[in-house]
Design a protein around this motif. Structure first.
Motif, PDB file in Angstrom:
ATOM      1  N   GLU A 155       9.054   7.958  -1.008  1.00 56.08           N
ATOM      2  CA  GLU A 155       9.174   9.370  -1.380  1.00 56.08           C
ATOM      3  C   GLU A 155       8.575   9.628  -2.758  1.00 56.08           C
ATOM      4  OE1 GLU A 155      13.322  10.110  -1.077  1.00 56.08           O
ATOM      5  OE2 GLU A 155      13.318  10.313   1.119  1.00 56.08           O
ATOM      6  N   LYS A 156       8.800   8.695  -3.673  1.00 55.01           N
ATOM      7  CA  LYS A 156       8.243   8.835  -5.020  1.00 55.01           C
ATOM      8  C   LYS A 156       6.707   8.773  -4.990  1.00 55.01           C
ATOM      9  CE  LYS A 156       8.522   8.866  -9.594  1.00 55.01           C
ATOM     10  NZ  LYS A 156       9.026  10.031 -10.352  1.00 55.01           N
ATOM     11  N   ILE A 157       6.167   7.862  -4.202  1.00 54.57           N
ATOM     12  CA  ILE A 157       4.711   7.739  -4.099  1.00 54.57           C
ATOM     13  C   ILE A 157       4.113   8.985  -3.460  1.00 54.57           C
ATOM     14  CG2 ILE A 157       2.833   6.434  -3.020  1.00 54.57           C
ATOM     15  CD1 ILE A 157       4.595   3.936  -3.256  1.00 54.57           C
ATOM     16  N   LEU A 158       4.759   9.477  -2.423  1.00 52.94           N
ATOM     17  CA  LEU A 158       4.274  10.701  -1.777  1.00 52.94           C
ATOM     18  C   LEU A 158       4.348  11.896  -2.719  1.00 52.94           C
ATOM     19  CD1 LEU A 158       5.876  10.250   1.758  1.00 52.94           C
ATOM     20  CD2 LEU A 158       3.438  10.200   1.220  1.00 52.94           C
ATOM     21  N   ALA A 159       5.391  11.948  -3.545  1.00 58.71           N
ATOM     22  CA  ALA A 159       5.511  13.042  -4.512  1.00 58.71           C
ATOM     23  C   ALA A 159       4.383  12.996  -5.536  1.00 58.71           C
ATOM     24  CB  ALA A 159       6.870  12.963  -5.214  1.00 58.71           C
ATOM     25  N   LEU A 160       3.903  11.788  -5.833  1.00 60.89           N
ATOM     26  CA  LEU A 160       2.769  11.642  -6.762  1.00 60.89           C
ATOM     27  C   LEU A 160       1.456  12.084  -6.116  1.00 60.89           C
ATOM     28  CD1 LEU A 160       3.296   8.143  -8.464  1.00 60.89           C
ATOM     29  CD2 LEU A 160       3.053  10.331  -9.638  1.00 60.89           C
ATOM     30  N   ASP A 161       1.425  12.122  -4.786  1.00 67.11           N
ATOM     31  CA  ASP A 161       0.204  12.387  -4.018  1.00 67.11           C
ATOM     32  C   ASP A 161      -0.785  11.229  -4.149  1.00 67.11           C
ATOM     33  OD1 ASP A 161      -1.179  14.121  -2.223  1.00 67.11           O
ATOM     34  OD2 ASP A 161      -2.562  14.635  -3.833  1.00 67.11           O
ATOM     35  N   ALA A 162      -0.252  10.018  -4.357  1.00 66.28           N
ATOM     36  CA  ALA A 162      -1.091   8.824  -4.463  1.00 66.28           C
ATOM     37  C   ALA A 162      -1.357   8.256  -3.070  1.00 66.28           C
ATOM     38  CB  ALA A 162      -0.409   7.780  -5.334  1.00 66.28           C
ATOM     39  N   ILE A 163      -2.439   7.530  -2.942  1.00 69.02           N
ATOM     40  CA  ILE A 163      -2.764   6.837  -1.697  1.00 69.02           C
ATOM     41  C   ILE A 163      -2.010   5.513  -1.666  1.00 69.02           C
ATOM     42  CG2 ILE A 163      -4.609   5.646  -0.445  1.00 69.02           C
ATOM     43  CD1 ILE A 163      -6.507   7.833  -1.340  1.00 69.02           C
ATOM     44  N   ALA A 164      -1.484   5.159  -0.475  1.00 70.35           N
ATOM     45  CA  ALA A 164      -0.707   3.927  -0.379  1.00 70.35           C
ATOM     46  C   ALA A 164      -0.816   3.330   1.012  1.00 70.35           C
ATOM     47  CB  ALA A 164       0.753   4.187  -0.717  1.00 70.35           C
ATOM     48  N   VAL A 165      -0.572   2.036   1.084  1.00 70.34           N
ATOM     49  CA  VAL A 165      -0.447   1.334   2.356  1.00 70.34           C
ATOM     50  C   VAL A 165       0.754   0.403   2.220  1.00 70.34           C
ATOM     51  CG1 VAL A 165      -2.082  -0.461   1.633  1.00 70.34           C
ATOM     52  CG2 VAL A 165      -1.602  -0.127   4.062  1.00 70.34           C
ATOM     53  N   CYS A 166       1.590   0.351   3.259  1.00 67.92           N
ATOM     54  CA  CYS A 166       2.850  -0.382   3.182  1.00 67.92           C
ATOM     55  C   CYS A 166       3.070  -1.178   4.456  1.00 67.92           C
ATOM     56  CB  CYS A 166       4.005   0.602   2.953  1.00 67.92           C
ATOM     57  SG  CYS A 166       5.645  -0.147   3.019  1.00 67.92           S
ATOM     58  N   VAL A 167       3.351  -2.462   4.316  1.00 75.64           N
ATOM     59  CA  VAL A 167       3.713  -3.312   5.441  1.00 75.64           C
ATOM     60  C   VAL A 167       5.231  -3.430   5.475  1.00 75.64           C
ATOM     61  CG1 VAL A 167       3.658  -5.664   6.366  1.00 75.64           C
ATOM     62  CG2 VAL A 167       1.579  -4.633   5.461  1.00 75.64           C
ATOM     63  N   THR A 168       5.842  -3.207   6.644  1.00 77.14           N
ATOM     64  CA  THR A 168       7.298  -3.252   6.741  1.00 77.14           C
ATOM     65  C   THR A 168       7.725  -3.576   8.169  1.00 77.14           C
ATOM     66  OG1 THR A 168       9.340  -2.003   6.385  1.00 77.14           O
ATOM     67  CG2 THR A 168       7.448  -0.782   7.215  1.00 77.14           C
ATOM     68  N   PHE A 169       8.981  -4.033   8.314  1.00 80.21           N
ATOM     69  CA  PHE A 169       9.587  -4.195   9.627  1.00 80.21           C
ATOM     70  C   PHE A 169      10.530  -3.034   9.946  1.00 80.21           C
ATOM     71  CE2 PHE A 169       8.598  -8.716   8.707  1.00 80.21           C
ATOM     72  CZ  PHE A 169       7.808  -8.950   9.825  1.00 80.21           C
ATOM     73  N   LEU A 170      10.599  -2.100   9.024  1.00 81.73           N
ATOM     74  CA  LEU A 170      11.488  -0.952   9.206  1.00 81.73           C
ATOM     75  C   LEU A 170      10.705   0.187   9.841  1.00 81.73           C
ATOM     76  CD1 LEU A 170      13.199  -1.145   5.690  1.00 81.73           C
ATOM     77  CD2 LEU A 170      14.046  -2.084   7.850  1.00 81.73           C
ATOM     78  N   ASP A 171      10.842   0.318  11.135  1.00 77.17           N
ATOM     79  CA  ASP A 171      10.061   1.329  11.861  1.00 77.17           C
ATOM     80  C   ASP A 171      10.361   2.745  11.406  1.00 77.17           C
ATOM     81  OD1 ASP A 171       9.290  -0.886  13.180  1.00 77.17           O
ATOM     82  OD2 ASP A 171       9.710  -0.145  15.203  1.00 77.17           O
ATOM     83  N   GLU A 172      11.570   2.984  10.891  1.00 77.89           N
ATOM     84  CA  GLU A 172      11.934   4.324  10.459  1.00 77.89           C
ATOM     85  C   GLU A 172      11.003   4.856   9.375  1.00 77.89           C
ATOM     86  OE1 GLU A 172      15.774   2.215  11.700  1.00 77.89           O
ATOM     87  OE2 GLU A 172      13.867   1.748  10.747  1.00 77.89           O
ATOM     88  N   LEU A 173      10.448   3.953   8.575  1.00 76.94           N
ATOM     89  CA  LEU A 173       9.573   4.381   7.472  1.00 76.94           C
ATOM     90  C   LEU A 173       8.271   4.987   7.997  1.00 76.94           C
ATOM     91  CD1 LEU A 173       9.960   1.355   5.003  1.00 76.94           C
ATOM     92  CD2 LEU A 173      11.196   3.523   5.006  1.00 76.94           C
TER      93      LEU A 173
END
Length: 535
Positions: free
Chosen positions: A436-454
């Protein structure tokens, strides 16, 4: 002061000589391995700091891209390499002068270095004059070099060098050895009996014979006898050697700074082309990416992990390319899927792509458009260390907090399995807050996770999944596709974490039954089926 640079449009740019430390994200993205391969045999040039610093605007990137396009022409590249080889050899010869103790020998080597320099300059000027150049950098160098090669200073250097080479080449002398005495005198047209001796004994030659001539090892120095002979020759021809001495003093710093800088800086392009050359010949694609400074619509087609591709290039392993796209308001990619399915490789390649593009180099892929970042922040798993005196989760939170404090809307985040050291519930809570913090910054990101909810928490997030073979889910395809998370990786992850896979349960029951074969444990079939379902 140099007149032309191959790295910056402004040759006086202070970044040319500034010291830069390796960025924090280099090791996480395996860029350190790539740089080691690129600069393996060229440590003498000290170009590491150029590979560390990304450029600040698209114009600077395009300046280097244009030079690289010229350098990618095979014939032109071969000629520049030939020039560089001669110039490097000349530079090494000059560096070896300090090892020569005899003055006249040292001055002779200096004269040879000047001859090599003049030949290299004229050869480079001819190469640039004949080439069809599209880059501002190389065209500027061509103009400079043509003017320099016709300048009075260079023509004087070349003329004096050629005059001395001719004078020294006309020196003839005789050596008379009697007992332990060696006498040197001018050559007086004495008869050379070598041909007569060969002719006399040729009649006794019967086929090929073993040579008993002593092989004298070559070296850059002279022994004490050779040095004294050279000193005697200098006394026999004092005018020539006096002119040589004056020449060496007058042209002690004969190398033009701009040409010297060009030969060093052009290694930035040559070394990278040498690094990716075998991969291109193996069929892997590279391209010059389009760079955007404000528009965050980005994509890459057919990109791959360069460090991994280099490792497997000598094996039969196939490199699997992938694609991604962020359009409109999309800012983040969340990747889920089974273990060892290529997720971490994907995000490493994502980071490599952005860094290589930002320093003006061709990137893996068939078509690429990227946003020019101001900073890359990576978060990969770290082993606990007693030096920090903090727990793993505490350390993760602090590292991510520090990255978020320094980030701007132009930053890029690469997160690989964050908060795995805590419970699923806590991991989900903390991960949501970070994203949420990264999205609020409007920054580009890529995230690897096992949490499908994200993957579905925000419409600015693109969900991607690492795939398996539809016929055999145990086989990884290493393709990462854009689609909704399916939840299968999550179940498998939980089962593995708590040792509840079918294989784990069979082994546990076998141990509990004193090593009996699991097939004999008919009473435990229901528990086995439960474990199999979780798998």
């Amino acid at each position: 002061m140099i007149a032309v640079s191959m790295l910056f449009e402004n040759p006086e740019d202070t970044r040319r000589a500034s010291a830069f430390d390796m960025p924090e994200y280099f090791v996480d993205l395996n860029l350190d391995q790539i740089l080691e391969g690129i600069n393996g045999g060229l440590s003498e040039y000290g170009l590491q700091h150029i590979f560390y610093q990304h450029l600040s605007n698209a114009r600077e990137v395009q300046f280097r891209q244009a030079i690289m396009r010229d350098m990618e022409k095979p014939d032109f590249l071969a000629k520049i390499k030939a020039f560089s080889s001669r110039f490097r050899s000349m530079r090494r010869s000059l560096a070896s002068l300090e090892k020569l103790y005899n003055l006249h020998h040292r001055q002779g080597w200096f004269l040879e270095a000047v001859a090599a320099y003049c030949e290299s300059v004229e050869s480079l000027a001819g190469t640039l004059r004949d080439a069809e150049l599209g880059s501002v950098g190389l065209r500027s160098l061509r103009d400079y070099l043509i003017a320099y090669a016709s300048s009075e200073s260079f023509l004087t250097l070349k003329s004096e060098m050629e005059g001395l080479m001719q004078s020294l080449g006309e020196i003839h002398y005789s050596i008379i050895i009697k007992n332990l005495t060696v006498r040197v005198k001018k050559f007086e047209n004495e008869i050379d009996y070598s041909a007569d001796i060969d002719d006399t004994f040729s009649r006794f030659r019967q086929g090929a014979t073993k040579s008993y001539l002593l092989k004298i090892p070559s070296s850059i120095g002279l022994n004490h006898v050779e040095a004294q002979i050279l000193d005697c020759v200098a006394k026999l021809y004092p005018e020539i050697f006096a002119s040589l001495d004056e020449f060496c003093k007058a042209h002690a710093s004969f190398i033009d700074e701009t040409i010297d800088t060009f030969e060093r800086e052009i290694q930035f392009y040559i070394s990278y082309l040498d690094y990716i050359g075998p991969l291109r010949r193996a069929g892997l694609s590279f391209c010059h990416p389009e760079i955007a400074e404000s528009d965050k619509n980005t994509y890459a087609q057919g990109f791959f992990d360069l460090a991994l591709a280099k490792k497997v290039s000598m094996t039969s392993t196939r490199v699997v390319p992938n694609d991604f796209s962020l359009q409109g308001k999309e800012r983040m990619i969340v990747i889920t899927g089974p273990n060892q399915g290529g997720k971490t490789t994907f995000v490493r390649a994502f980071g490599q792509l952005h860094h290589l593009a930002a320093i003006g180099l061709p990137v893996p892929g068939t078509g690429v458009r990227l946003f020019l970042y101001d900073a890359i922040f990576t978060h990969f798993e770290r082993e606990e260390t007693i030096k920090s005196q903090r727990g793993k989760l505490h350390d993760e939170i602090i590292r991510i907090h520090n990255s978020l404090e320094r980030a701007t809307p132009s930053s890029i985040f690469i997160l690989n399995e964050i908060f795995t050291s805590t419970t699923v519930k806590d991991s989900l809570f903390l991960s949501r807050k970070v994203l949420e913090k990264i999205l609020a910054l409007d920054a580009i990101a890529v995230c690897v996770t096992f949490l499908d909810e994200l993957a579905s928490m925000d419409d600015r997030i693109v969900s991607m999944v690492s795939c398996v073979d539809p016929q055999d889910p145990s086989i990884r395809t290493f393709k990462v596709e854009r689609r909704l998370a399916d939840g299968l990786a999550y179940a498998r992850s939980i089962a593995e974490k708590y040792h509840l896979t079918y294989e784990s349960l069979k082994n546990r029951f076998a141990r509990a039954q004193g090593g009996r074969n699991p097939r004999e444990m008919r009473g435990n079939d229901s528990m086995a089926r439960f474990g199999e379902a979780l798998s």
